[in-house]
Scaffold this motif. Structure first.
Motif, PDB file in Angstrom:
ATOM      1  N   TYR A  12      -5.176 -17.500  11.050  1.00 45.79           N
ATOM      2  CA  TYR A  12      -5.417 -16.325  11.775  1.00 45.79           C
ATOM      3  C   TYR A  12      -5.783 -15.186  10.669  1.00 45.79           C
ATOM      4  O   TYR A  12      -5.699 -15.754   9.198  1.00 45.79           O
ATOM      5  CB  TYR A  12      -3.683 -14.902  12.110  1.00 45.79           C
ATOM      6  CG  TYR A  12      -2.785 -15.099  11.134  1.00 45.79           C
ATOM      7  CD1 TYR A  12      -3.214 -14.009  10.265  1.00 45.79           C
ATOM      8  CD2 TYR A  12      -1.170 -15.453  11.401  1.00 45.79           C
ATOM      9  CE1 TYR A  12      -2.459 -13.000  10.027  1.00 45.79           C
ATOM     10  CE2 TYR A  12      -0.538 -14.604  10.661  1.00 45.79           C
ATOM     11  CZ  TYR A  12      -0.752 -13.809   9.699  1.00 45.79           C
ATOM     12  OH  TYR A  12       0.331 -13.060   9.053  1.00 45.79           O
TER      13      TYR A  12
ATOM     14  N   ASP B 272      -7.405 -22.100  20.556  1.00 46.91           N
ATOM     15  CA  ASP B 272      -7.978 -20.926  20.713  1.00 46.91           C
ATOM     16  C   ASP B 272      -8.485 -20.230  19.790  1.00 46.91           C
ATOM     17  O   ASP B 272      -7.827 -20.223  18.924  1.00 46.91           O
ATOM     18  CB  ASP B 272      -5.939 -20.096  20.780  1.00 46.91           C
ATOM     19  CG  ASP B 272      -5.079 -21.440  22.098  1.00 46.91           C
ATOM     20  OD1 ASP B 272      -5.147 -20.706  23.520  1.00 46.91           O
ATOM     21  OD2 ASP B 272      -4.319 -21.690  21.517  1.00 46.91           O
TER      22      ASP B 272
ATOM     23  N   LEU C  97      -6.775 -14.933  15.802  1.00 43.33           N
ATOM     24  CA  LEU C  97      -6.103 -15.629  15.970  1.00 43.33           C
ATOM     25  C   LEU C  97      -6.595 -16.929  16.537  1.00 43.33           C
ATOM     26  O   LEU C  97      -7.381 -17.075  17.582  1.00 43.33           O
ATOM     27  CB  LEU C  97      -4.678 -15.313  16.112  1.00 43.33           C
ATOM     28  CG  LEU C  97      -3.670 -16.848  16.697  1.00 43.33           C
ATOM     29  CD1 LEU C  97      -3.119 -17.458  15.433  1.00 43.33           C
ATOM     30  CD2 LEU C  97      -2.640 -16.667  17.598  1.00 43.33           C
ATOM     31  N   THR C  98      -6.263 -18.215  16.160  1.00 40.91           N
ATOM     32  CA  THR C  98      -6.976 -19.687  16.512  1.00 40.91           C
ATOM     33  C   THR C  98      -6.027 -20.507  15.806  1.00 40.91           C
ATOM     34  O   THR C  98      -5.423 -20.832  15.198  1.00 40.91           O
ATOM     35  CB  THR C  98      -7.964 -19.736  15.399  1.00 40.91           C
ATOM     36  OG1 THR C  98      -8.907 -20.964  15.484  1.00 40.91           O
ATOM     37  CG2 THR C  98      -8.331 -19.731  13.810  1.00 40.91           C
ATOM     38  N   THR C  99      -5.652 -21.734  17.149  1.00 39.28           N
ATOM     39  CA  THR C  99      -5.089 -22.665  17.028  1.00 39.28           C
ATOM     40  C   THR C  99      -5.865 -23.568  17.349  1.00 39.28           C
ATOM     41  O   THR C  99      -6.804 -24.083  18.002  1.00 39.28           O
ATOM     42  CB  THR C  99      -4.004 -22.423  17.981  1.00 39.28           C
ATOM     43  OG1 THR C  99      -4.577 -22.941  18.847  1.00 39.28           O
ATOM     44  CG2 THR C  99      -2.829 -21.412  17.897  1.00 39.28           C
ATOM     45  N   ARG C 100      -5.246 -25.520  16.363  1.00 39.10           N
ATOM     46  CA  ARG C 100      -5.552 -26.380  16.875  1.00 39.10           C
ATOM     47  C   ARG C 100      -4.965 -27.559  16.715  1.00 39.10           C
ATOM     48  O   ARG C 100      -3.948 -27.190  16.473  1.00 39.10           O
ATOM     49  CB  ARG C 100      -6.873 -26.521  16.422  1.00 39.10           C
ATOM     50  CG  ARG C 100      -7.682 -28.625  17.006  1.00 39.10           C
ATOM     51  CD  ARG C 100      -8.508 -28.219  15.576  1.00 39.10           C
ATOM     52  NE  ARG C 100      -8.467 -29.361  15.192  1.00 39.10           N
ATOM     53  CZ  ARG C 100      -9.072 -29.986  13.399  1.00 39.10           C
ATOM     54  NH1 ARG C 100     -10.260 -29.770  13.255  1.00 39.10           N
ATOM     55  NH2 ARG C 100      -8.640 -30.663  12.775  1.00 39.10           N
TER      56      ARG C 100
ATOM     57  N   SER D  64       3.853 -20.367  22.022  1.00 38.23           N
ATOM     58  CA  SER D  64       3.615 -21.150  23.314  1.00 38.23           C
ATOM     59  C   SER D  64       4.573 -21.294  24.095  1.00 38.23           C
ATOM     60  O   SER D  64       4.806 -22.628  24.915  1.00 38.23           O
ATOM     61  CB  SER D  64       3.995 -22.540  22.380  1.00 38.23           C
ATOM     62  OG  SER D  64       4.743 -22.988  21.409  1.00 38.23           O
TER      63      SER D  64
ATOM     64  N   TYR E 286       1.155 -24.687   9.908  1.00 37.60           N
ATOM     65  CA  TYR E 286       1.477 -26.514  10.434  1.00 37.60           C
ATOM     66  C   TYR E 286       2.413 -26.472  10.354  1.00 37.60           C
ATOM     67  O   TYR E 286       3.759 -26.231   9.744  1.00 37.60           O
ATOM     68  CB  TYR E 286       0.896 -27.283   9.064  1.00 37.60           C
ATOM     69  CG  TYR E 286       1.126 -28.685   9.817  1.00 37.60           C
ATOM     70  CD1 TYR E 286       0.926 -29.128  11.143  1.00 37.60           C
ATOM     71  CD2 TYR E 286       2.146 -29.776   8.764  1.00 37.60           C
ATOM     72  CE1 TYR E 286       1.394 -30.298  11.208  1.00 37.60           C
ATOM     73  CE2 TYR E 286       2.609 -30.730   9.062  1.00 37.60           C
ATOM     74  CZ  TYR E 286       2.233 -31.572  10.123  1.00 37.60           C
ATOM     75  OH  TYR E 286       2.345 -32.772  10.715  1.00 37.60           O
TER      76      TYR E 286
ATOM     77  N   ARG F  75       7.922 -25.546  10.168  1.00 41.82           N
ATOM     78  CA  ARG F  75       6.983 -24.864   9.592  1.00 41.82           C
ATOM     79  C   ARG F  75       6.946 -24.446   8.424  1.00 41.82           C
ATOM     80  O   ARG F  75       7.749 -24.530   8.052  1.00 41.82           O
ATOM     81  CB  ARG F  75       6.561 -23.767  10.682  1.00 41.82           C
ATOM     82  CG  ARG F  75       5.516 -23.086   9.992  1.00 41.82           C
ATOM     83  CD  ARG F  75       5.640 -21.257  11.105  1.00 41.82           C
ATOM     84  NE  ARG F  75       6.028 -20.800  10.275  1.00 41.82           N
ATOM     85  CZ  ARG F  75       5.822 -19.190  10.509  1.00 41.82           C
ATOM     86  NH1 ARG F  75       5.154 -19.093  12.072  1.00 41.82           N
ATOM     87  NH2 ARG F  75       6.837 -18.835  10.460  1.00 41.82           N
TER      88      ARG F  75
ATOM     89  N   ASP G 173       1.211 -28.952  15.665  1.00 41.00           N
ATOM     90  CA  ASP G 173       0.081 -27.734  15.791  1.00 41.00           C
ATOM     91  C   ASP G 173      -0.237 -27.083  14.729  1.00 41.00           C
ATOM     92  O   ASP G 173       0.389 -27.516  13.475  1.00 41.00           O
ATOM     93  CB  ASP G 173       1.054 -26.593  16.905  1.00 41.00           C
ATOM     94  CG  ASP G 173      -0.117 -25.265  17.103  1.00 41.00           C
ATOM     95  OD1 ASP G 173      -1.290 -25.876  17.185  1.00 41.00           O
ATOM     96  OD2 ASP G 173       0.489 -24.580  17.624  1.00 41.00           O
ATOM     97  N   ARG G 174      -2.083 -26.581  14.803  1.00 42.64           N
ATOM     98  CA  ARG G 174      -2.163 -25.898  13.292  1.00 42.64           C
ATOM     99  C   ARG G 174      -2.620 -24.750  13.923  1.00 42.64           C
ATOM    100  O   ARG G 174      -3.275 -24.825  14.719  1.00 42.64           O
ATOM    101  CB  ARG G 174      -3.192 -27.476  12.827  1.00 42.64           C
ATOM    102  CG  ARG G 174      -2.480 -27.759  11.894  1.00 42.64           C
ATOM    103  CD  ARG G 174      -4.023 -28.996  11.476  1.00 42.64           C
ATOM    104  NE  ARG G 174      -4.262 -29.687  12.221  1.00 42.64           N
ATOM    105  CZ  ARG G 174      -5.771 -30.179  12.192  1.00 42.64           C
ATOM    106  NH1 ARG G 174      -6.069 -30.840  11.115  1.00 42.64           N
ATOM    107  NH2 ARG G 174      -6.294 -30.877  13.237  1.00 42.64           N
ATOM    108  N   GLN G 175      -2.024 -23.755  12.837  1.00 44.40           N
ATOM    109  CA  GLN G 175      -2.826 -22.608  13.609  1.00 44.40           C
ATOM    110  C   GLN G 175      -2.971 -21.948  12.170  1.00 44.40           C
ATOM    111  O   GLN G 175      -2.618 -21.832  10.706  1.00 44.40           O
ATOM    112  CB  GLN G 175      -1.140 -21.561  13.714  1.00 44.40           C
ATOM    113  CG  GLN G 175      -0.613 -21.884  15.385  1.00 44.40           C
ATOM    114  CD  GLN G 175       0.416 -21.517  15.111  1.00 44.40           C
ATOM    115  OE1 GLN G 175       0.564 -20.664  14.507  1.00 44.40           O
ATOM    116  NE2 GLN G 175       1.229 -21.400  16.610  1.00 44.40           N
TER     117      GLN G 175
END
Length: 404
Positions: free
Chosen positions: A397, A113, A101-104, A202, A382, A361, A393-395
């Motif tokens: 995985y 993350d 998982l990555t978020t920005r 979050s 998004y 989302r 937030d953008r995610q």
């Protein structure tokens, strides 16, 4: 606040109305139920879906999520079963999800993350000595060491454990033990707006007053007749079996209709806390869903709302959530999904507070099955808060899902 895709909410509403009303010509996971026109009980021992598969459901998984056998390529001669034997009618199943998982944040140039973790590891066992009795047990580990330190009873725990007696008139049954609450669709993704929602990770609130990944103690009655189906459950809810609040008061009712072209249902959940030991004395949720298919396209959606009533001052806290998605499967081993989620975590009369509690989302997702029982999933998401004071937030995985 950044402008969302302008027409996405309109298209999403059209998808839900289409799923419930139009019911086009015909040619589970809710996705698979929508694709095949079958009820969840066709593939699972649990009438609400999930958990161990029966022999038909196992064949569906072996065929890489298709009713027709995989007659070509490397898997045409794959001869497997999940049943131990005729005189030992035990069915075994496995389930593991491993994720990157990555978020920005939208204004950040750096990744916030980036981590690997196990979502779940499950061992399913079902014992069916005859068609009227089924025993189901799921041992699950979230591999959460902090949970062990918190005294959760160790990393391994029983997620579901129930006995079900069926074969009554109208295909009626009674299920007793540790069960999943039968509200709405049993979704594979717990982050949809009408379940735990997509801001709980979050620190934001969830939509349902309980964690939909967990089971509850109690019993469920159900029946299916002529396409109509009904479920009614009485469970502990917020009550602690041996704590200061031992009064079970959670009631769930679901009524629906299933046709080979479509399925729809309405649900109600109500949990009353007699002693008021929780932040809210009463939590109520109600909702409706619909799903349908046309050729290689499946459309489904759900709308839900609810009220939490405060235990001391009589105040109320209202919520609203809905989502719609469209899935396209050009091959048995490929599925692509577009989904829109909408959540109002607090429908306050204070417009500023309501705006700060409103989130949308947008998601583009997909699944690939390169081999039977192994699925690669990916997601680009998004999250768009309505309030300009809340960061977007953008995610993304990647997930490997192994199941048997």
């Amino acid at each position: 606040m950044r402008s969302p895709v302008r027409f996405a909410p309109v298209l999403a509403v059209a998808c839900v109305l289409y799923a419930v009303v139009v019911a086009p010509r015909a040619r589970g996971l809710p996705l698979y139920a929508g694709r095949t026109g079958l009820m969840c009980a066709s593939c699972h021992f649990d009438p609400n879906g999930g958990g161990p598969r029966n022999e038909f459901g196992f064949a569906f998984a072996k065929n890489r999520h298709a009713l027709a056998p995989d007659t070509g390529g490397a898997w045409k001669d794959l001869d497997l079963t999940n049943r131990v034997g005729d005189r030992m009618p035990v069915y075994l199943g496995l389930n593991q999800r491993f994720m990157l998982l990555t978020t920005r944040g939208i204004t950040s140039r750096n990744i916030d993350d980036f981590a690997f973790f196990n979502m779940e590891n499950g061992l399913h066992v079902a014992f069916q000595p005859h068609r009227r009795l089924t025993l189901v047990y799921t041992l699950d580990a979230f591999s959460n060491l902090s949970g062990v330190a918190a005294g959760s009873g160790g990393p391994f725990r029983s997620k579901e454990a129930f006995g079900m007696i069926g074969g009554f008139p109208g295909d009626a049954y009674i299920k007793v033990g540790r069960i999943r609450t039968p509200f709405g669709l049993r979704m594979d993704d717990h982050t949809v707006a009408t379940r735990n929602a997509f801001i709980d990770a979050s620190g934001g609130p969830a939509f349902m007053p309980y964690d939909v990944r967990e089971s509850d103690m109690g019993f469920e009655l159900g029946a299916d007749k002529g396409g109509f189906f009904g479920r009614a459950a009485f469970t502990n809810g917020h009550a602690a079996e041996f704590g200061s609040d031992p009064y079970a008061e959670a009631k769930t009712v679901k009524l629906g209709y299933n046709h080979p072209w479509f399925q729809s249902a309405v649900s109600l959940y109500d949990d009353f806390d007699k002693f008021g030991s929780d932040p809210f004395q009463r939590t109520t949720r109600w909702g409706a869903y619909g799903l349908t298919h046309w050729r290689d396209v499946v459309v489904l959606g759900e709308w839900a709302a609810g009220t939490d009533r405060a235990d001391l001052d009589g105040g109320t806290h209202n919520l609203l959530a809905w989502y719609a998605e469209a899935d396209y499967a050009p091959r048995r081993w490929v599925n692509v999904r577009a989904r829109y989620d909408y959540l109002v975590a607090d429908r306050s009369s204070d417009l500023a507070l309501r705006e700060e509690s409103t989130y949308r989302r947008y998601a583009l997702e997909g699944e690939l099955l390169p081999v039977p029982f192994a699925e690669l999933r990916w997601t680009l998401r998004y999250i768009d808060p309505r309030a300009s004071s809340v960061a977007d937030d953008r995610q993304a995985y990647l997930q490997m899902h192994f199941s048997y």
